[in-house]
Design a protein around this motif. Structure first.
Motif, PDB file in Angstrom:
ATOM      1  N   UNK A 228       0.832  -1.181   0.000  1.00  0.00           N
ATOM      2  CA  UNK A 228       0.000   0.000   0.000  1.00  0.00           C
ATOM      3  C   UNK A 228       0.873   1.240   0.000  1.00  0.00           C
ATOM      4  N   UNK A 229       2.008   1.227  -0.505  1.00  0.00           N
ATOM      5  CA  UNK A 229       2.956   2.336  -0.459  1.00  0.00           C
ATOM      6  C   UNK A 229       2.248   3.687  -0.403  1.00  0.00           C
ATOM      7  N   UNK A 230       2.369   4.341   0.738  1.00  0.00           N
ATOM      8  CA  UNK A 230       1.753   5.650   0.931  1.00  0.00           C
ATOM      9  C   UNK A 230       2.764   6.695   0.486  1.00  0.00           C
ATOM     10  N   UNK A 231       2.366   7.488  -0.469  1.00  0.00           N
ATOM     11  CA  UNK A 231       3.286   8.463  -1.052  1.00  0.00           C
ATOM     12  C   UNK A 231       2.996   9.898  -0.621  1.00  0.00           C
ATOM     13  N   UNK A 232       1.771  10.189  -0.221  1.00  0.00           N
ATOM     14  CA  UNK A 232       1.426  11.577   0.096  1.00  0.00           C
ATOM     15  C   UNK A 232       0.896  11.694   1.519  1.00  0.00           C
ATOM     16  N   UNK A 233       0.930  12.924   2.013  1.00  0.00           N
ATOM     17  CA  UNK A 233       0.359  13.193   3.340  1.00  0.00           C
ATOM     18  C   UNK A 233      -1.132  12.879   3.360  1.00  0.00           C
ATOM     19  N   UNK A 234      -1.811  13.155   2.270  1.00  0.00           N
ATOM     20  CA  UNK A 234      -3.252  12.906   2.198  1.00  0.00           C
ATOM     21  C   UNK A 234      -3.542  11.408   2.299  1.00  0.00           C
ATOM     22  N   UNK A 235      -2.736  10.589   1.650  1.00  0.00           N
ATOM     23  CA  UNK A 235      -2.933   9.135   1.733  1.00  0.00           C
ATOM     24  C   UNK A 235      -2.698   8.638   3.161  1.00  0.00           C
ATOM     25  N   UNK A 236      -1.666   9.172   3.803  1.00  0.00           N
ATOM     26  CA  UNK A 236      -1.409   8.770   5.191  1.00  0.00           C
ATOM     27  C   UNK A 236      -2.545   9.226   6.092  1.00  0.00           C
ATOM     28  N   UNK A 237      -3.010  10.454   5.901  1.00  0.00           N
ATOM     29  CA  UNK A 237      -4.123  10.966   6.711  1.00  0.00           C
ATOM     30  C   UNK A 237      -5.365  10.106   6.546  1.00  0.00           C
ATOM     31  N   UNK A 238      -5.630   9.669   5.326  1.00  0.00           N
ATOM     32  CA  UNK A 238      -6.791   8.808   5.077  1.00  0.00           C
ATOM     33  C   UNK A 238      -6.621   7.467   5.785  1.00  0.00           C
ATOM     34  N   UNK A 239      -5.419   6.896   5.728  1.00  0.00           N
ATOM     35  CA  UNK A 239      -5.160   5.628   6.414  1.00  0.00           C
ATOM     36  C   UNK A 239      -5.293   5.817   7.925  1.00  0.00           C
ATOM     37  N   UNK A 240      -4.774   6.916   8.435  1.00  0.00           N
ATOM     38  CA  UNK A 240      -4.858   7.230   9.852  1.00  0.00           C
ATOM     39  C   UNK A 240      -6.319   7.323  10.297  1.00  0.00           C
ATOM     40  N   UNK A 241      -7.118   8.098   9.571  1.00  0.00           N
ATOM     41  CA  UNK A 241      -8.542   8.249   9.921  1.00  0.00           C
ATOM     42  C   UNK A 241      -9.271   6.910   9.850  1.00  0.00           C
ATOM     43  N   UNK A 242      -8.922   6.086   8.891  1.00  0.00           N
ATOM     44  CA  UNK A 242      -9.601   4.799   8.714  1.00  0.00           C
ATOM     45  C   UNK A 242      -9.287   3.817   9.847  1.00  0.00           C
ATOM     46  N   UNK A 243      -8.097   3.915  10.454  1.00  0.00           N
ATOM     47  CA  UNK A 243      -7.684   2.885  11.409  1.00  0.00           C
ATOM     48  C   UNK A 243      -7.438   3.377  12.832  1.00  0.00           C
ATOM     49  N   UNK A 244      -7.431   4.676  13.041  1.00  0.00           N
ATOM     50  CA  UNK A 244      -7.124   5.220  14.363  1.00  0.00           C
ATOM     51  C   UNK A 244      -8.030   4.648  15.448  1.00  0.00           C
ATOM     52  N   UNK A 245      -9.322   4.689  15.246  1.00  0.00           N
ATOM     53  CA  UNK A 245     -10.267   4.237  16.280  1.00  0.00           C
ATOM     54  C   UNK A 245     -10.053   2.765  16.613  1.00  0.00           C
ATOM     55  N   UNK A 246      -9.798   1.944  15.603  1.00  0.00           N
ATOM     56  CA  UNK A 246      -9.582   0.512  15.840  1.00  0.00           C
ATOM     57  C   UNK A 246      -8.297   0.266  16.627  1.00  0.00           C
ATOM     58  N   UNK A 247      -7.234   0.978  16.255  1.00  0.00           N
ATOM     59  CA  UNK A 247      -5.962   0.795  16.961  1.00  0.00           C
ATOM     60  C   UNK A 247      -6.088   1.303  18.397  1.00  0.00           C
ATOM     61  N   UNK A 248      -6.783   2.405  18.587  1.00  0.00           N
ATOM     62  CA  UNK A 248      -6.993   2.933  19.934  1.00  0.00           C
ATOM     63  C   UNK A 248      -7.795   1.947  20.788  1.00  0.00           C
ATOM     64  N   UNK A 249      -8.854   1.404  20.249  1.00  0.00           N
ATOM     65  CA  UNK A 249      -9.655   0.420  20.992  1.00  0.00           C
ATOM     66  C   UNK A 249      -8.821  -0.815  21.328  1.00  0.00           C
ATOM     67  N   UNK A 250      -8.025  -1.268  20.369  1.00  0.00           N
ATOM     68  CA  UNK A 250      -7.134  -2.413  20.574  1.00  0.00           C
ATOM     69  C   UNK A 250      -6.184  -2.135  21.742  1.00  0.00           C
ATOM     70  N   UNK A 251      -5.574  -0.968  21.743  1.00  0.00           N
ATOM     71  CA  UNK A 251      -4.621  -0.623  22.798  1.00  0.00           C
ATOM     72  C   UNK A 251      -5.314  -0.408  24.143  1.00  0.00           C
ATOM     73  N   UNK A 252      -6.469   0.227  24.148  1.00  0.00           N
ATOM     74  CA  UNK A 252      -7.178   0.492  25.414  1.00  0.00           C
ATOM     75  C   UNK A 252      -7.595  -0.791  26.123  1.00  0.00           C
ATOM     76  N   UNK A 253      -7.875  -1.825  25.357  1.00  0.00           N
ATOM     77  CA  UNK A 253      -8.241  -3.096  25.978  1.00  0.00           C
ATOM     78  C   UNK A 253      -7.049  -3.776  26.628  1.00  0.00           C
ATOM     79  N   UNK A 254      -5.850  -3.293  26.332  1.00  0.00           N
ATOM     80  CA  UNK A 254      -4.652  -3.983  26.784  1.00  0.00           C
ATOM     81  C   UNK A 254      -3.730  -3.183  27.701  1.00  0.00           C
ATOM     82  N   UNK A 255      -3.860  -1.855  27.704  1.00  0.00           N
ATOM     83  CA  UNK A 255      -2.921  -1.052  28.496  1.00  0.00           C
ATOM     84  C   UNK A 255      -3.555   0.266  28.919  1.00  0.00           C
TER      85      UNK A 255
END
Length: 174
Positions: A1-28
């Motif tokens: 998924x080679x991310x080349x632009x800030x916009x692509x990274x921002x989109x990936x961040x928005x798409x997965x932030x909540x899931x990663x946060x929930x994953x981490x909150x259940x563990x630490x």
């Protein structure tokens, strides 16, 4: 998924932030720090991310949590070693339980950096030059930091020269 632009990274961040946060909150309790470090790692590796970055993000977060846990266990182990060290080394009588508790309390009051400096010197028996190499600094910088760490420890337990056991060689030349 080679991310080349800030916009692509921002989109990936928005798409997965909540899931990663929930994953981490259940563990630490340090979920915010873990998530921040996870996305920092993702930013650094943005050109190498797999097409579906979600599992990679979870694995990275998990590894970060394991590292934090290992670090905490090492810190507790060092504190226990301070409390349980039973070498006489000519010191009579041995530390009383109260003195050990004071030493453990003093040790815990130190920053992790001070603990590392003192441990490299006292337990590992490294010279200032060797310890400086471990820490990636000059011998002079290590010596100064060690001296300051000794002073901070002494504020809590009295002169470092009065400490028996593992700290007996803190005043020795390196």
């Amino acid at each position: 998924m080679a991310i080349e632009t800030d916009a692509e990274f921002s989109a990936m961040y928005r798409a997965h932030y909540a899931d990663v946060l929930a994953f981490a909150r259940r563990r630490t309790v340090q979920a915010d720090d873990v998530v921040g470090e996870t996305f920092l790692a993702a930013w650094r590796r943005r050109r190498d991310l797999p097409p579906d970055p979600r599992p990679w993000l979870f694995r990275t977060a998990r590894n970060l949590m394991l590292n934090v846990d290992r670090s905490a266990r090492r810190q507790r182990a060092v504190a226990v070693r301070v409390a349980e060290q039973d070498q006489g080394d000519g010191y009579e009588p041995m530390l009383t339980a109260e003195a050990r508790m004071d030493l453990v309390k003093a040790w815990r009051s130190l920053s992790t950096q001070d603990q590392e400096l003192l441990a490299l010197h006292a337990w590992e028996g490294l010279s200032d030059k060797e310890a400086a190499t471990v820490l990636g600094c000059t011998r002079a910088a290590f010596s100064m930091r060690l001296s300051r760490a000794k002073r901070r420890l002494a504020k809590h337990v009295g002169p470092v020269s009065d400490l028996p056991i593992a700290f007996a060689n803190l005043n020795g030349a390196s």
